[in-house]
Write a protein that holds these residues in place. Structure first.
Motif, PDB file in Angstrom:
ATOM      1  N   TRP A 534       0.626  -0.927  -0.374  1.00 12.38           N
ATOM      2  CA  TRP A 534      -0.193   0.098   0.091  1.00 12.38           C
ATOM      3  C   TRP A 534       0.860   1.308  -0.156  1.00 12.38           C
ATOM      4  N   GLY A 535       0.227   2.217  -0.248  1.00 11.99           N
ATOM      5  CA  GLY A 535       0.951   3.935  -0.239  1.00 11.99           C
ATOM      6  C   GLY A 535       0.026   4.982  -0.405  1.00 11.99           C
ATOM      7  N   GLY A 536      -1.193   4.918  -0.847  1.00 11.63           N
ATOM      8  CA  GLY A 536      -2.051   5.974  -0.836  1.00 11.63           C
ATOM      9  C   GLY A 536      -3.304   5.557  -0.317  1.00 11.63           C
ATOM     10  N   GLU A 537      -3.525   5.566   0.721  1.00 10.27           N
ATOM     11  CA  GLU A 537      -4.628   4.884   1.602  1.00 10.27           C
ATOM     12  C   GLU A 537      -5.405   6.607   2.356  1.00 10.27           C
ATOM     13  N   PHE A 538      -6.936   6.130   1.682  1.00 12.61           N
ATOM     14  CA  PHE A 538      -7.827   6.993   2.865  1.00 12.61           C
ATOM     15  C   PHE A 538      -8.775   5.951   4.087  1.00 12.61           C
ATOM     16  N   LEU A 539      -8.162   6.308   4.970  1.00 17.02           N
ATOM     17  CA  LEU A 539      -8.148   4.750   6.464  1.00 17.02           C
ATOM     18  C   LEU A 539      -9.418   5.475   7.363  1.00 17.02           C
ATOM     19  N   LEU A 540     -10.536   5.368   7.576  1.00 17.08           N
ATOM     20  CA  LEU A 540     -11.402   5.266   8.869  1.00 17.08           C
ATOM     21  C   LEU A 540     -10.614   4.910   9.822  1.00 17.08           C
ATOM     22  N   ALA A 541      -9.977   5.865  10.322  1.00 11.00           N
ATOM     23  CA  ALA A 541      -9.315   5.023  11.787  1.00 11.00           C
ATOM     24  C   ALA A 541      -9.242   5.666  12.965  1.00 11.00           C
ATOM     25  N   LYS A 553      -5.202   3.162  -7.506  1.00  8.82           N
ATOM     26  CA  LYS A 553      -4.316   2.191  -8.018  1.00  8.82           C
ATOM     27  C   LYS A 553      -3.029   1.428  -8.192  1.00  8.82           C
ATOM     28  N   PRO A 554      -3.674  -0.480  -7.504  1.00 11.00           N
ATOM     29  CA  PRO A 554      -2.292  -0.527  -7.946  1.00 11.00           C
ATOM     30  C   PRO A 554      -1.115  -0.603  -9.046  1.00 11.00           C
ATOM     31  N   VAL A 555      -0.220   0.132  -9.404  1.00  7.59           N
ATOM     32  CA  VAL A 555       0.523  -0.989 -10.240  1.00  7.59           C
ATOM     33  C   VAL A 555       2.134  -1.540 -10.226  1.00  7.59           C
ATOM     34  N   LEU A 605      10.292  -7.536 -19.660  1.00  5.75           N
ATOM     35  CA  LEU A 605       9.546  -6.596 -18.694  1.00  5.75           C
ATOM     36  C   LEU A 605       7.996  -7.055 -18.783  1.00  5.75           C
ATOM     37  N   ASN A 606       7.426  -7.074 -19.451  1.00  3.56           N
ATOM     38  CA  ASN A 606       6.455  -7.193 -20.286  1.00  3.56           C
ATOM     39  C   ASN A 606       5.990  -8.938 -19.726  1.00  3.56           C
ATOM     40  N   GLN A 607       6.813  -9.583 -19.728  1.00  2.00           N
ATOM     41  CA  GLN A 607       6.810 -10.458 -19.327  1.00  2.00           C
ATOM     42  C   GLN A 607       6.727 -11.206 -18.139  1.00  2.00           C
ATOM     43  N   LEU A 608       7.607 -10.359 -17.248  1.00  2.00           N
ATOM     44  CA  LEU A 608       7.821 -10.181 -16.104  1.00  2.00           C
ATOM     45  C   LEU A 608       6.268  -9.874 -15.373  1.00  2.00           C
ATOM     46  N   ILE A 609       6.159  -8.967 -15.476  1.00  2.00           N
ATOM     47  CA  ILE A 609       4.490  -8.156 -15.277  1.00  2.00           C
ATOM     48  C   ILE A 609       3.562  -9.212 -15.110  1.00  2.00           C
ATOM     49  N   GLU A 610       3.882  -9.857 -16.485  1.00  2.34           N
ATOM     50  CA  GLU A 610       2.533 -10.882 -17.021  1.00  2.34           C
ATOM     51  C   GLU A 610       2.901 -11.648 -16.081  1.00  2.34           C
ATOM     52  N   GLN A 611       3.908 -12.416 -15.393  1.00  2.00           N
ATOM     53  CA  GLN A 611       4.548 -13.794 -14.428  1.00  2.00           C
ATOM     54  C   GLN A 611       4.279 -13.664 -13.435  1.00  2.00           C
ATOM     55  N   GLY A 612       4.447 -11.738 -12.994  1.00  5.33           N
ATOM     56  CA  GLY A 612       4.392 -11.611 -11.362  1.00  5.33           C
ATOM     57  C   GLY A 612       6.067 -11.958 -10.546  1.00  5.33           C
ATOM     58  N   ILE A 613       6.666 -11.588 -11.430  1.00  2.52           N
ATOM     59  CA  ILE A 613       8.019 -12.085 -11.148  1.00  2.52           C
ATOM     60  C   ILE A 613       8.578 -10.793 -10.255  1.00  2.52           C
ATOM     61  N   ASN A 614       9.187 -10.430  -9.504  1.00  2.00           N
ATOM     62  CA  ASN A 614       9.684  -9.256  -8.653  1.00  2.00           C
ATOM     63  C   ASN A 614       8.590  -7.753  -9.487  1.00  2.00           C
ATOM     64  N   THR A 615       8.127  -8.009  -9.368  1.00  2.96           N
ATOM     65  CA  THR A 615       6.684  -6.559 -10.560  1.00  2.96           C
ATOM     66  C   THR A 615       5.957  -6.029  -9.280  1.00  2.96           C
ATOM     67  N   PRO A 616       6.121  -6.359  -8.638  1.00  2.20           N
ATOM     68  CA  PRO A 616       4.402  -6.362  -6.853  1.00  2.20           C
ATOM     69  C   PRO A 616       4.278  -5.586  -7.246  1.00  2.20           C
ATOM     70  N   LEU A 617       2.719  -5.109  -7.300  1.00  5.19           N
ATOM     71  CA  LEU A 617       1.707  -4.095  -7.798  1.00  5.19           C
ATOM     72  C   LEU A 617       1.679  -3.265  -5.936  1.00  5.19           C
ATOM     73  N   ALA A 618       1.735  -2.461  -6.549  1.00  7.68           N
ATOM     74  CA  ALA A 618       1.794  -1.363  -5.218  1.00  7.68           C
ATOM     75  C   ALA A 618       0.785   0.299  -4.879  1.00  7.68           C
ATOM     76  N   SER A 619      -0.025   1.075  -4.478  1.00 12.16           N
ATOM     77  CA  SER A 619      -0.971   1.670  -4.760  1.00 12.16           C
ATOM     78  C   SER A 619       0.029   2.855  -4.098  1.00 12.16           C
ATOM     79  N   SER A 620       1.100   3.316  -4.404  1.00 12.96           N
ATOM     80  CA  SER A 620       2.005   4.184  -3.643  1.00 12.96           C
ATOM     81  C   SER A 620       1.869   5.409  -4.577  1.00 12.96           C
ATOM     82  N   VAL A 621       1.868   6.411  -3.955  1.00 14.10           N
ATOM     83  CA  VAL A 621       1.668   7.631  -4.335  1.00 14.10           C
ATOM     84  C   VAL A 621       3.610   8.327  -4.559  1.00 14.10           C
TER      85      VAL A 621
END
Length: 786
Positions: A534-541, A553-555, A605-621
């Motif tokens: 996570w990295g771009g969060e709106f939390l009711l806390a 959106k995670p990228v 790079l596209n293959q790495l993303i498609e296979q989820g290899i060392n390309t974690p999704l992050a909602s980071s601002v």
């Protein structure tokens, strides 16, 4: 006649508190005594009830400059005290509840003495008194007595001993008191081991010789109050570049020190609040707006702070610094004495081993530094202090917890991986360590463990529960788990962004039983409850729980950690996420960023993303900032430190565009709702941003438009969430909100909606404040379940 015991807790040891008690008691005609102990100061006093009342009032009103009373408890005594006068008694040990005073900048009286030829402290680089000097950096145990500090190695001469025992002297019980005759000494050495001779310089002494060396373009390693610094003349381009290459610190800004405010004002604008910070006992580095080249007659080297519109200045805070800079009419670089990313050196032999290939000379001394303490970094935003790094001058002063946290058991919070601090929480107050750096460096991790052990011993802190970050691979988390297992202590894992929000709530005094706030936590990344980044969060806390209402959106972070240091990876990931990469190659193939990206191994790079290899999704601002910076040509290939691209993007933003938002066509963001959460998507922004690039819109204008656009979508999201959730307070937190432009834009718009905005001023908004949030959440959960 009445007899009382008065217990005083707070910053009351080593600050001239007992002499103040003594003078006030005598002035009020009281009998009794005062002493230091593990809890603070204990006063036993008898006399007329009216005189006692006057004494207590004056004690609180006439505190010494460095003292802070957190608690004053009066207890009647039935037995009359057997005293004929009022005296100062010896310290006694006991359960530690008192505070340790932060190191304090040289006071005006001591400054006067070191330049007075008729003073016995003339040109003595370790002059101090109860109002200034080393504290945390030299202490081994409480009570704060000389025998418990590194000054125990120096036996006081008769004159120092007389002043130490003279209650009328401002050095009464000043534990580091010393002079030329009996105290620590400083000397100069060459890095190549050859002898230093007086004939080499025109100098008064070794300390004065440093000024000559700096003026000649040499690099000098200086052993200060809490560690070594590396110094050079900040106006000599060759000297600054030499320091950068040798230290392997290629881009990160250097801190500066100047003799006085007048020198600083030749280079920067200084407002009243910034001036107060600079001359305060804490004497931090203060980030100041640079003047233009036309306004400066003798410029600072361009390599001091590349890509920045601010300079970080501090004033001399030890006699050593004052003496070095007496003849220096221009600023010097004064940066941490280390190889980049390693902890600051504190020992002479260690420094000579590690810094001899960087420094030409060493200014050494023989007072042991027990505790490494870096310089604090501050800035002023909208006349409010924002702390970037909390260390010398501030740590380990306690932070008072909000109402409801008075009776919590002892807690240890381990902090984060980057910009680490740890936190000890006990009975209504939190003790935050000084900045300890990035734990991914092995030496920094070792220093973190040493400092943690020192604090636990100093404060006799035996935690009943340990709080760690949710990320299983953080070294601080792993160590916390080991400590919990070894000592059979309960462990609490805390979500990263919830901790950021709780820290902001806590330092703003939000009570334990308050209704939830909306926390907006933006940073590089943190581990989410769904095991994603996570990295771009709106939390009711509130302090015990949170609900994730909105996110970006995670990228993909292509190459994981590599994406932090190579902005182009984020640019490509965002273009791919927006489904416009193929069209970009045709429509925008004349743009530099597109040409650059086409040279990269796109298919791989596209293959790495498609296979989820060392390309974690992050909602980071934070990574969104990097992506925009890379797109418009700000260090797209490589950054040498985290956040470099984002900081440069802020620095170039066009002021006119920012000041005239109604005249600016901002970039749109899409906000959609699915799976019970709002999702903010930057996809629609990218085509318009690339259009601007193609139309040769200046970088500065695009940077400003991005800031305005991001602020707008944040506020629009808050409006959406406010329609469906009850809150009237918003906490802005996380490292992204170190960006003063974004902070000001969002704060102003939210305040226009009559929303109370909470920001940081006591602890960093970045991960340096995370341990406070971890501790507060853990305490709140314990209180709720008890």
């Amino acid at each position: 006649m009445a007899t009382e015991e008065i217990r005083v807790r707070g910053t009351v040891q080593g600050v001239g508190f007992r002499p103040t008690v003594y003078h006030l008691a005598k002035a009020c005609g009281l009998r009794g005594d005062v002493c230091n102990d593990g809890e603070g100061v204990l006063i036993r006093v008898c006399g007329d009830e009216g005189a006692l009342a006057e004494f207590v009032v004056r004690l609180q009103e006439e505190c010494p400059p460095l003292a802070k009373i957190n608690e004053l408890i009066r207890t009647p005594c039935k037995d009359e005290l057997n005293f004929n006068d009022f005296v100062i008694s010896q310290s006694v040990s006991g359960v530690v509840r008192t505070e340790i005073t932060p190191d304090a900048a040289t006071c005006v009286e001591c400054q006067r003495e070191i330049f007075d030829p008729f003073s016995r402290f003339y040109r003595y680089p370790f002059t101090n008194c109860t109002h200034c000097g080393p504290r945390l950096s030299i202490i081994r145990a409480i009570p704060y007595d000389r025998c418990n500090t590194s000054m125990s190695a120096f036996v006081m001469c008769p004159e120092c001993e007389d002043s130490y025992h003279d209650v009328e002297n401002r050095r009464f019980h000043a534990q580091p008191v010393a002079c030329h005759t009996c105290g620590p000494a400083a000397w100069l050495e060459r890095a190549d081991g050859k002898p230093v001779t007086a004939s080499m310089f025109s100098m008064l002494d070794d300390v004065d010789a440093v000024c000559t060396l700096l003026q000649k373009g040499e690099i000098v390693a200086i052993r200060g109050i809490g560690g070594f610094h590396l110094a050079c003349d900040a106006t000599q381009e060759a000297a600054v570049e030499k320091l950068r290459q040798r230290k392997r610190r290629y881009d990160k800004p250097f801190a500066l020190m100047a003799r006085d405010i007048n020198v600083i004002e030749k280079y920067c604008f200084v407002n009243d609040r910034e001036r107060q910070l600079l001359v305060s006992p804490a004497a931090p580095i203060v980030l100041l707006a640079k003047k233009t080249e036309e306004q400066i007659s003798f410029p600072i080297a361009s390599t001091v702070a590349p890509g920045q519109n601010t300079l970080g200045f501090m004033l001399p805070y030890t006699p050593l610094h004052h003496l070095i800079l007496k003849r220096m009419n221009r600023p010097i670089v004064l940066t941490s004495g280390n190889i980049s990313d390693e902890p600051q050196c504190i020992d002479n032999d260690e420094a000579k081993e590690k810094l001899s290939h960087i420094a030409d000379y060493f200014l050494l001394h023989n007072r042991e530094i027990v505790n490494q303490v870096d310089d604090s970094v501050m800035r002023v935003v909208d006349n409010k202090i924002q702390i970037m790094r909390r260390a010398r001058g501030y740590a380990p002063a306690t932070i008072k917890l909000p109402p409801g946290f008075d009776n919590v058991p002892p807690i240890l919070a381990m902090g984060s991986e980057l910009k680490n601090t740890f936190c000890l929480l006990r009975g209504g107050e939190a003790i935050l360590s000084q900045h300890l750096g990035d734990l991914e460096n092995a030496l920094a991790f070792n220093s973190y463990q040493d400092t943690l052990n020192l604090y636990l011993n100093l404060f006799q802190h035996q935690p009943e529960i340990i709080a760690v970050d949710l990320h299983p691979e953080y070294l601080s988390t792993k160590l916390g788990k080991e400590l919990a297992t070894a000592n059979h202590i309960q462990l609490q894992s805390i979500q990263h962004h919830h901790a950021h929000i709780a820290a902001c709530m806590g330092e703003n005094g939000i009570p334990l039983d308050s209704s939830p706030v909306l926390g907006i936590a933006f940073d590089g990344l943190g581990y989410g409850t769904d095991s994603k980044l996570w990295g771009g969060e709106f939390l009711l806390a509130d302090y015990t729980q949170f609900q994730r209402l909105a996110t970006f959106k995670p990228v993909a972070m292509i190459g994981a950690e590599q994406a932090i240091y190579q902005p182009w990876r984020n640019t490509y990931a965002h273009l791919l996420s927006a489904n416009i990469w193929d069209s970009c190659q045709q429509k925008y193939n004349d743009l530099e960023i597109i040409k650059f990206l086409q040279k990269q191994p796109i298919n791989l790079l596209n293959q790495l993303i498609e296979q989820g290899i060392n390309t974690p999704l992050a909602s980071s601002v934070g990574r969104l900032f990097d992506a925009v910076a890379g797109a418009i040509g700000i260090c797209p290939e490589k950054c040498s430190y985290e956040g470099q691209a984002a900081i440069a993007l802020e620095a170039i933003a066009d002021i006119h565009t920012l000041n005239n938002p109604k005249e600016t066509a901002v970039y749109p963001f899409q906000v959609t709702f699915s799976d019970n959460i709002y999702c903010i998507d930057s996809c629609s922004m990218w085509q318009l941003l690339l259009d601007d690039l193609q139309q040769q819109t200046p970088q500065q204008v695009i940077a400003a438009k991005f800031h305005l656009s991001l602020a707008n979508v944040i506020v629009e999201t808050v409006k959406h969430l406010r329609q469906q959730n009850l809150f009237n307070q918003v906490a802005l937190t996380g490292g992204v909100f170190q960006n003063s432009i974004l902070l000001q834009l969002v704060t102003k718009q939210l305040q226009n909606l009559e929303i109370n905005v909470l920001t940081h001023s006591l602890v960093p908004t970045n991960d340096g404040g995370l341990s406070l949030g971890q501790a507060i959440i853990t305490a709140a959960k314990l209180m709720k379940n008890s």
